[in-house]
Design an enzyme around this catalytic site. Structure first.
Site, short mmCIF file in Angstrom:
data_model
loop_
_atom_site.label_atom_id
_atom_site.label_comp_id
_atom_site.label_asym_id
_atom_site.label_seq_id
_atom_site.Cartn_x
_atom_site.Cartn_y
_atom_site.Cartn_z
N GLY A 7 12.70 39.57 41.04
CA GLY A 7 13.46 39.58 42.30
C GLY A 7 13.52 38.17 42.85
O GLY A 7 12.53 37.66 43.38
N SER A 10 14.98 36.23 48.91
CA SER A 10 14.21 35.37 49.83
C SER A 10 12.70 35.50 49.62
O SER A 10 12.01 34.48 49.48
CB SER A 10 14.59 35.69 51.27
OG SER A 10 14.42 37.06 51.52
N ASN A 105 10.75 46.70 51.60
CA ASN A 105 10.96 47.32 52.90
C ASN A 105 10.95 48.83 52.72
O ASN A 105 11.24 49.33 51.62
CB ASN A 105 12.34 46.93 53.45
CG ASN A 105 12.28 45.79 54.45
OD1 ASN A 105 11.25 45.48 55.03
ND2 ASN A 105 13.43 45.16 54.67
N ALA A 131 12.03 34.54 55.82
CA ALA A 131 12.69 33.62 54.89
C ALA A 131 14.11 34.08 54.65
O ALA A 131 14.42 35.26 54.82
CB ALA A 131 11.93 33.59 53.56
N LYS A 188 5.69 49.07 59.79
CA LYS A 188 6.91 48.35 59.40
C LYS A 188 8.08 49.33 59.32
O LYS A 188 9.22 48.98 59.67
CB LYS A 188 6.67 47.65 58.05
CG LYS A 188 7.77 46.72 57.57
CD LYS A 188 7.71 45.36 58.23
CE LYS A 188 8.92 44.49 57.99
NZ LYS A 188 9.16 44.07 56.65
N ASN A 192 11.68 48.96 61.02
CA ASN A 192 12.92 49.00 60.24
C ASN A 192 13.80 50.20 60.61
O ASN A 192 15.02 50.07 60.65
CB ASN A 192 12.62 49.00 58.73
CG ASN A 192 12.03 47.69 58.24
OD1 ASN A 192 11.07 47.68 57.48
ND2 ASN A 192 12.59 46.57 58.66
N ASN A 196 16.96 48.09 61.84
CA ASN A 196 17.90 47.74 60.76
C ASN A 196 19.24 48.46 60.84
O ASN A 196 20.30 47.83 60.79
CB ASN A 196 17.25 47.99 59.39
CG ASN A 196 16.17 46.96 59.11
OD1 ASN A 196 15.39 46.63 59.98
ND2 ASN A 196 16.11 46.46 57.89
N ASN A 206 19.23 40.72 65.88
CA ASN A 206 18.15 41.63 66.32
C ASN A 206 17.92 41.56 67.82
O ASN A 206 17.70 42.58 68.48
CB ASN A 206 16.85 41.30 65.58
CG ASN A 206 16.95 41.56 64.09
OD1 ASN A 206 17.90 42.21 63.64
ND2 ASN A 206 16.01 41.05 63.31
N GLU A 270 19.04 49.30 52.15
CA GLU A 270 17.76 49.97 51.88
C GLU A 270 17.56 51.20 52.77
O GLU A 270 16.47 51.76 52.82
CB GLU A 270 16.60 48.99 52.11
CG GLU A 270 16.59 47.84 51.12
CD GLU A 270 15.47 46.84 51.38
OE1 GLU A 270 14.66 46.61 50.47
OE2 GLU A 270 15.40 46.30 52.49
O1 PAF Z 1 14.63 43.95 57.27
C1 PAF Z 1 14.54 43.01 58.09
O2 PAF Z 1 15.48 42.29 58.36
C2 PAF Z 1 13.16 42.72 58.71
O3 PAF Z 1 12.24 43.61 58.16
C3 PAF Z 1 13.11 42.74 60.23
C4 PAF Z 1 11.66 42.77 60.66
C5 PAF Z 1 13.84 43.93 60.83
C6 PAF Z 1 13.63 41.47 60.82
O4 PAF Z 1 14.99 41.25 60.64
#
Ligand code: PAF
Length: 305
Positions: A7, A10, A105, A131, A188, A192, A196, A206, A270
């Site tokens: 992969g 980033s 993720n 990143a 997390k 997300n 997201n 965001n 995702e």
């Molecule tokens: O998927 C993403 O972009 C990241 O996990 C997050 C924390 C939502 C920041 O953009």
């Protein structure tokens, strides 16, 4: 102590750069076709550091087909939907005691891989390092964070823990080992699930999710459903998840979420491993998740899947 990384997005490039800095001679795995199309026979990986400097490191590249040595350490940095196929593409090259470290993720892909690879040690990671990819093999380190790593599926023996810790200890990252990685993955997941999909729906940064009352209420409602399902699954909640979601919105205010970027580029997102995973878990437990359902429906209507 060689890590193979699969992969080249980033996170893959960011971690590869850390192995290079620590002089650990990582091997970055690319698709055969991608590898063949490279013009340089002395490829390098570039990283823009947080202090504004850029470093270039000579990098060893290979493909799942051409890699020869048995792989003892594999870091998987693909998107969640590609992770299983990526590990299977290299299955016959993995040693029996291989450490497989998954950095996706969402949830679901880690469990599926742990279920299949029973003789290897499978670990999942959750990171807040930031990143983004500037160009092929050129990553920009956008923010310092922390990374939690813990076993998923079968509990590894003490030696496997020691080996993993030892192989990561010289990296210039803030790494924590935990036997409660599911808690971190659920934290997390809440972030997300809330951020997201909504950021993709509104096609916004965001931080802009906190800009109106309506958006804030949607963030809160999505988070409440994650909290409810998480509790029913038996995962301890530490702290207020909605506070965490809002904090991430503030900390990454100027960023576009990965899902928002995927949607803009018409790539598969995702979401199936984020809100989709939550909805599936809720269904098994007989819990209603109308906010997550409604969001997925709205996104599907826009062709975002
Ligand atoms: O998927 C993403 O972009 C990241 O996990 C997050 C924390 C939502 C920041 O953009």
């Amino acid at each position: 102590m060689t890590w193979h990384i699969i992969g080249a997005g980033s996170m893959g490039c960011l971690w590869t750069a850390q192995f290079l800095k620590a002089n650990m001679k990582p091997v970055l795995l690319l698709r055969e076709q991608r590898l063949r199309s490279l013009e340089s026979d002395a490829p390098s990986l570039s990283i823009d550091e947080l202090d504004g400097t850029t470093h270039h490191y000579p990098i060893q590249l290979a493909s799942p087909e051409t890699v020869t040595t048995p792989i003892d350490r594999l870091l998987v940095c693909t998107k969640a939907q590609d992770a299983e196929a990526a590990v299977h593409s290299i299955e016959d090259k993995l040693s029996d005691h291989c450490q497989i470290l998954l950095m996706q993720n969402g949830m679901g892909s880690q469990q599926a891989i742990a279920h299949h690879f029973r003789s290897q040690s499978v670990w999942a990671a959750s990171t807040t390092e930031g990143a983004w990819i500037k160009d092929f093999l050129h990553v920009c380190h956008a923010g310092h964070g922390s990374t939690w790593i813990g076993p998923i599926g079968r509990t590894p023996d003490e030696q496997a823990w020691k080996n993993l810790k030892h192989s990561l200890e010289s990296l210039p990252f803030d790494i924590h080992f935990t036997d409660q990685i599911e808690q971190k993955l659920w934290d997390k997941l809440a972030v997300n699930c809330a951020i997201n999909g909504l950021a993709a729906l509104y096609d916004c940064k965001n931080g802009e999710l906190l800009a109106t009352q309506e958006r804030k209420e949607r963030l809160a409602a999505l988070t409440r459903e994650v909290t409810h399902v998480r509790k029913a699954v038996g995962i301890k909640t530490t702290g207020d998840l909605f506070e965490l979601v809002q904090q991430v919105c503030r900390d990454t205010a100027m960023n576009n979420s990965s899902t928002c970027m995927d949607a803009r580029q018409n790539r598969r997102t995702e979401l199936a491993y984020i809100n989709g995973f939550l909805i599936e878990q809720a269904k098994k437990l007989g819990i209603e998740t109308p906010e997550n359902h409604f969001l997925m429906k709205e996104l599907a209507e826009l062709g975002i899947q």
